[in-house]
Motif scaffolding. Structure first.
Motif, PDB file in Angstrom:
ATOM      1  N   HIS A  71       1.287  22.993 -15.770  1.00 33.11           N
ATOM      2  CA  HIS A  71       1.085  21.948 -16.775  1.00 33.11           C
ATOM      3  C   HIS A  71       0.374  20.780 -16.123  1.00 33.11           C
ATOM      4  O   HIS A  71       0.690  19.620 -16.353  1.00 33.11           O
ATOM      5  CB  HIS A  71       2.420  21.495 -17.362  1.00 33.11           C
ATOM      6  N   ALA A  72      -0.613  21.131 -15.290  1.00 37.07           N
ATOM      7  CA  ALA A  72      -1.249  20.126 -14.451  1.00 37.07           C
ATOM      8  C   ALA A  72      -1.913  19.029 -15.276  1.00 37.07           C
ATOM      9  O   ALA A  72      -2.058  17.919 -14.812  1.00 37.07           O
ATOM     10  CB  ALA A  72      -2.267  20.782 -13.534  1.00 37.07           C
ATOM     11  N   THR A  73      -2.342  19.336 -16.506  1.00 36.75           N
ATOM     12  CA  THR A  73      -3.049  18.310 -17.279  1.00 36.75           C
ATOM     13  C   THR A  73      -2.090  17.431 -18.074  1.00 36.75           C
ATOM     14  O   THR A  73      -2.482  16.461 -18.672  1.00 36.75           O
ATOM     15  CB  THR A  73      -4.046  18.958 -18.254  1.00 36.75           C
ATOM     16  N   ASP A  74      -0.816  17.799 -18.033  1.00 35.78           N
ATOM     17  CA  ASP A  74       0.196  17.047 -18.755  1.00 35.78           C
ATOM     18  C   ASP A  74       0.698  15.922 -17.855  1.00 35.78           C
ATOM     19  O   ASP A  74       1.860  15.869 -17.485  1.00 35.78           O
ATOM     20  CB  ASP A  74       1.348  18.020 -19.061  1.00 35.78           C
ATOM     21  N   TYR A  75      -0.212  15.008 -17.485  1.00 30.69           N
ATOM     22  CA  TYR A  75       0.066  14.092 -16.383  1.00 30.69           C
ATOM     23  C   TYR A  75       1.309  13.242 -16.597  1.00 30.69           C
ATOM     24  O   TYR A  75       2.075  13.000 -15.678  1.00 30.69           O
ATOM     25  CB  TYR A  75      -1.144  13.192 -16.134  1.00 30.69           C
ATOM     26  N   GLY A  76       1.487  12.774 -17.848  1.00 36.01           N
ATOM     27  CA  GLY A  76       2.625  11.901 -18.120  1.00 36.01           C
ATOM     28  C   GLY A  76       3.927  12.577 -17.787  1.00 36.01           C
ATOM     29  O   GLY A  76       4.722  12.078 -16.976  1.00 36.01           O
ATOM     30  N   SER A  77       4.158  13.756 -18.358  1.00 35.02           N
ATOM     31  CA  SER A  77       5.459  14.388 -18.134  1.00 35.02           C
ATOM     32  C   SER A  77       5.547  14.979 -16.729  1.00 35.02           C
ATOM     33  O   SER A  77       6.644  15.070 -16.172  1.00 35.02           O
ATOM     34  CB  SER A  77       5.761  15.441 -19.201  1.00 35.02           C
ATOM     35  N   LEU A  78       4.390  15.350 -16.136  1.00 31.74           N
ATOM     36  CA  LEU A  78       4.436  15.819 -14.749  1.00 31.74           C
ATOM     37  C   LEU A  78       5.009  14.734 -13.838  1.00 31.74           C
ATOM     38  O   LEU A  78       5.922  14.983 -13.045  1.00 31.74           O
ATOM     39  CB  LEU A  78       3.030  16.213 -14.264  1.00 31.74           C
ATOM     40  N   ALA A 101       0.841  -1.197   0.000  1.00 33.25           N
ATOM     41  CA  ALA A 101       0.000   0.000   0.000  1.00 33.25           C
ATOM     42  C   ALA A 101       0.876   1.247   0.000  1.00 33.25           C
ATOM     43  O   ALA A 101       0.597   2.231  -0.692  1.00 33.25           O
ATOM     44  CB  ALA A 101      -0.924  -0.006   1.223  1.00 33.25           C
ATOM     45  N   TRP A 102       1.964   1.197   0.767  1.00 35.96           N
ATOM     46  CA  TRP A 102       2.850   2.356   0.867  1.00 35.96           C
ATOM     47  C   TRP A 102       3.568   2.625  -0.457  1.00 35.96           C
ATOM     48  O   TRP A 102       3.855   3.752  -0.815  1.00 35.96           O
ATOM     49  CB  TRP A 102       3.867   2.139   1.999  1.00 35.96           C
ATOM     50  N   ALA A 103       3.873   1.526  -1.172  1.00 34.79           N
ATOM     51  CA  ALA A 103       4.609   1.689  -2.423  1.00 34.79           C
ATOM     52  C   ALA A 103       3.682   2.077  -3.573  1.00 34.79           C
ATOM     53  O   ALA A 103       4.144   2.521  -4.620  1.00 34.79           O
ATOM     54  CB  ALA A 103       5.335   0.394  -2.762  1.00 34.79           C
ATOM     55  N   MET A 104       2.378   1.915  -3.367  1.00 36.10           N
ATOM     56  CA  MET A 104       1.416   2.136  -4.443  1.00 36.10           C
ATOM     57  C   MET A 104       1.558   3.500  -5.122  1.00 36.10           C
ATOM     58  O   MET A 104       1.604   3.566  -6.347  1.00 36.10           O
ATOM     59  CB  MET A 104      -0.001   1.957  -3.877  1.00 36.10           C
ATOM     60  N   PRO A 105       1.624   4.603  -4.365  1.00 37.29           N
ATOM     61  CA  PRO A 105       1.775   5.898  -5.043  1.00 37.29           C
ATOM     62  C   PRO A 105       2.967   5.937  -5.988  1.00 37.29           C
ATOM     63  O   PRO A 105       2.875   6.521  -7.073  1.00 37.29           O
ATOM     64  CB  PRO A 105       1.966   6.881  -3.880  1.00 37.29           C
ATOM     65  N   PHE A 106       4.067   5.267  -5.610  1.00 37.89           N
ATOM     66  CA  PHE A 106       5.239   5.257  -6.494  1.00 37.89           C
ATOM     67  C   PHE A 106       4.948   4.467  -7.766  1.00 37.89           C
ATOM     68  O   PHE A 106       5.349   4.858  -8.860  1.00 37.89           O
ATOM     69  CB  PHE A 106       6.446   4.637  -5.784  1.00 37.89           C
ATOM     70  N   ILE A 107       4.227   3.356  -7.596  1.00 42.36           N
ATOM     71  CA  ILE A 107       3.919   2.529  -8.758  1.00 42.36           C
ATOM     72  C   ILE A 107       3.004   3.292  -9.719  1.00 42.36           C
ATOM     73  O   ILE A 107       3.257   3.357 -10.922  1.00 42.36           O
ATOM     74  CB  ILE A 107       3.272   1.208  -8.295  1.00 42.36           C
ATOM     75  N   PHE A 108       1.959   3.915  -9.167  1.00 39.04           N
ATOM     76  CA  PHE A 108       1.055   4.719 -10.003  1.00 39.04           C
ATOM     77  C   PHE A 108       1.834   5.820 -10.712  1.00 39.04           C
ATOM     78  O   PHE A 108       1.622   6.105 -11.887  1.00 39.04           O
ATOM     79  CB  PHE A 108      -0.050   5.356  -9.156  1.00 39.04           C
ATOM     80  N   PHE A 128       4.989   5.966 -11.506  1.00 37.59           N
ATOM     81  CA  PHE A 128       5.835   5.465 -12.595  1.00 37.59           C
ATOM     82  C   PHE A 128       4.981   5.086 -13.805  1.00 37.59           C
ATOM     83  O   PHE A 128       5.294   5.449 -14.936  1.00 37.59           O
ATOM     84  CB  PHE A 128       6.666   4.260 -12.146  1.00 37.59           C
ATOM     85  N   LEU A 129       3.872   4.375 -13.555  1.00 41.29           N
ATOM     86  CA  LEU A 129       3.037   3.945 -14.682  1.00 41.29           C
ATOM     87  C   LEU A 129       2.520   5.152 -15.463  1.00 41.29           C
ATOM     88  O   LEU A 129       2.502   5.140 -16.693  1.00 41.29           O
ATOM     89  CB  LEU A 129       1.871   3.095 -14.164  1.00 41.29           C
ATOM     90  N   THR A 130       2.101   6.189 -14.721  1.00 38.28           N
ATOM     91  CA  THR A 130       1.608   7.373 -15.426  1.00 38.28           C
ATOM     92  C   THR A 130       2.717   8.029 -16.233  1.00 38.28           C
ATOM     93  O   THR A 130       2.482   8.542 -17.323  1.00 38.28           O
ATOM     94  CB  THR A 130       1.053   8.399 -14.420  1.00 38.28           C
TER      95      THR A 130
END
Lengths: 324, 298
Positions: free
Chosen positions: B258-265, B43-50, B52-54
């Motif tokens: 550039h809040a909507t530029d999720y990938g590069s953000l 659960a703690w690592a989840m934000p990092f995984i999300f 990276f995937l984004t």
């Protein structure tokens, strides 16, 4: 030189003999003056920097709080006495009370939730087990991230349509739970708090782990030989040994709660409708966004007084504790 | 709850171990605990995984796929975009420059003060120590308004040098406190005998106390590097032009503009944390030591 005032000076040392011969009072005073002069070159550069760029600005906030000033160089500050404080405490500035209330909520939650969590984690990870270091790292790594970065991460996680939280809720069929996590004034503060827990637990865990190293193993063994069981050992051996760590973590938790700034700036900027405003941010916003340095100074002074009320007794306790 | 289970399990294990000799009993409580820890860690690592995937998804993928889905194609171009949009090299160089000037210099200043306080115990040295330490515990936002005025008066607003000065002041209290504890633990006989051999105060400081404090200095170096790299409040108050920005300012600007530029953000967020992650992975034990010293000394 320190030998003179130090109890454990070896009996035969020449300085010790010297100290005994001369009159103790005069000798001591002279030694103190000499050591002070010797200390100056080491102390002065540091003290000047610290005094001028940290201590003085903190105290200057108190002075500014008695003036009305836009912060522009072209305008002279005008003395208004206690007017800024009157505005704060008579409710003429409703945002201040909201910020005050939020800071109090934050402190209370921070003492309850992350402290408990980090203690549990520390107790669990104090055991020998496979992957222990990996576990510790996973919980600690968020703490090395900048708060402003954590804020940016969580803003994305809370994104109403594409963010992870709402998507997971939809995925497990809890569509009705989906929320504007940062857009709903009723829950935005708690959403930010969750990010703070995620970031902060690791650091407290390490403090508790360090504290657990101080629990004397002989005591645990002795308690076991006397027939004490797990819970009893925990209550009568572990908890007392952890007490100093508790105090440190508690103070740091409260102080860090009062310092919360980056996370709020990065996630909501204090909104929506000032519902996530906290004292540290309101002081900053009054000065720099609303160009009202006097009001900002008054909020800063309130924050300063609250902090000192906590810190000064703690420091006296900590410095007395390690008597020489 | 878990607290009691831990100690019970531990007690039970050693107890059984003693009675059953060689035979290893299955430690069910321990296994349950381990599984609980594994789930929490996931659960703690989840934000990092999300994150990276984004960071490797195209805009179309982000809109069409779930957060936890793998991208249709790994779009590493997001990283190149992020470097451009966020001006990563320039802001990174600013942050690095500031940290590399500030951290060693700050440590030197702090050791000097801590040495004076711990080894040359003049009258009221504890009051001076207290004054130093108070500064590390009061929220820095209290000082921001007047600090802005001070820097304006000194004409040091919006300059990297102008940021280093308050950064030095900001790091000093905690370091003085830590090093004070360390210097104090050095036995008096050591510098006494050095003095009898004719060593000056400076030599005692430079050749005896500082080398002995090397572990503490290393730990503080790491902690201070991370703290300086991550500092936001003072930087946002004192820096204006983009060419002077540090990494946290770039992250905040990226995430609001550039809040909507999720990938590069997300790519930018990952890259912005690389230096501190490297430092963490290389010097992990110092983090524990630093915290350890803090917990023991109070």
């Amino acid at each position: 030189m320190s030998v003179i005032e130090h109890k454990e000076a070896p009996e035969g040392s020449p300085r010790r003999a010297l100290a005994r011969q001369t009159k103790p009072g005069r000798r001591q005073r002279g030694a103190h003056r000499n050591t002070f002069i010797a200390a100056l070159p080491y102390l002065v550069p540091t003290a000047l920097l610290y005094g001028y760029f940290l201590l003085y600005p903190m105290l200057d906030s108190v002075r500014i709080s008695f003036y009305e000033w836009s912060g522009f160089r072209t305008q002279e500050p005008t003395w208004v006495g206690l007017e800024n404080y009157v505005r704060l405490f008579t409710g003429a500035d409703p945002v201040f009370w909201k910020a005050f209330q939020n800071s109090v909520i934050w402190v209370a939650l921070a003492v309850l939730i992350p402290m408990t969590l980090s203690l549990l984690l520390a107790l669990a990870l104090n055991r020998k087990m496979i992957g222990r270091n990996l576990f510790r790292s996973v919980f600690y790594i968020p703490a090395v991230f900048a708060s402003i970065t954590v804020a940016a991460m969580w803003r994305w996680i809370y994104n109403p349509t594409l963010g992870a939280v709402n998507q997971v809720l939809e995925g497990i069929g809890l569509d009705s739970w989906t929320q504007q996590w940062l857009g709903n004034p009723k829950i935005a503060l708690y959403s930010i708090f969750v990010a703070a827990v995620w970031q902060g637990v690791g650091f407290n865990m390490v403090l508790f782990l360090a504290g657990l190293q101080q629990v004397p193993p002989e005591l645990v063994e002795a308690a076991k030989l006397d027939g004490a069981r797990g819970p009893q050992i925990f209550r009568h051996v572990t908890v007392p040994a952890l007490r100093p760590t508790f105090v440190v973590v508690l103070i740091l938790t409260i102080i860090n709660s009062l310092k919360v700034f980056d996370l709020v700036v990065g996630m909501t900027g204090g909104g929506p409708a000032q519902s996530t405003q906290v004292l540290a941010l309101w002081s900053y916003s009054q000065s720099f966004s609303n160009h009202n340095f006097g009001q900002g100074g008054a909020v800063a002074t309130v924050l300063l007084v609250i902090s000192l009320c906590l810190v000064v007794p703690y420091l006296i306790w900590a410095l007395k504790g390690e008597e020489d | 709850m878990a607290a009691t289970t831990v100690t019970t399990a531990h007690a039970a294990r050693t107890h059984l171990g003693r009675e059953a000799g060689r035979r290893k009993p299955r430690d069910w409580v321990g296994i349950g605990l381990w599984i609980a820890l594994l789930l929490s860690a996931l659960a703690w690592a989840m934000p990092f995984i999300f994150m990276f995937l984004t960071s490797v998804k195209s805009k179309a993928d982000i809109n069409a796929l779930s957060t936890w889905d793998l991208p249709t194609t790994f779009l590493w171009a997001n990283y190149a975009d992020a470097i451009d949009t966020g001006n990563l090299w320039e802001t990174g160089a600013n942050s690095l420059l500031i940290a590399l000037v500030k951290v060693p210099l700050g440590l030197l200043l702090a050791s000097g003060a801590a040495f004076a306080l711990a080894r040359l115990r003049f009258r009221h040295h504890k009051v001076v120590l207290g004054l130093f330490v108070v500064g590390s515990m009061v929220p820095i936002q209290v000082a921001l308004g007047p600090l802005f005025n001070t820097m304006l008066r000194l004409d040091l607003l919006d300059s990297r040098a102008g940021l280093i000065l308050p950064y030095l002041a900001f790091g000093i209290p905690y370091q003085v406190f830590m090093l004070y504890g360390f210097f104090k633990a050095i036995p008096d006989e050591l510098d006494e005998s050095a003095r009898i051999d004719g060593a000056s105060t400076f030599r005692v400081f430079w050749q005896i106390c500082l080398p002995l404090a090397r572990p503490a200095l290393a730990a503080l170096f790491i902690l201070d590097f991370v703290a300086t790299w991550n500092e936001y409040a003072m930087a946002t108050t004192l820096l204006q032009s983009q060419s002077n920005w540090t990494i946290p300012l770039a992250v905040q600007s990226f995430s609001s503009q550039h809040a909507t530029d999720y990938g590069s953000l997300n790519a930018f967020i990952i890259m912005s944390a690389v230096p501190v992650l490297i430092v963490y992975l290389m010097f992990q034990r110092y983090f524990v030591q630093g915290a350890f010293a803090g917990a023991v000394k109070g």
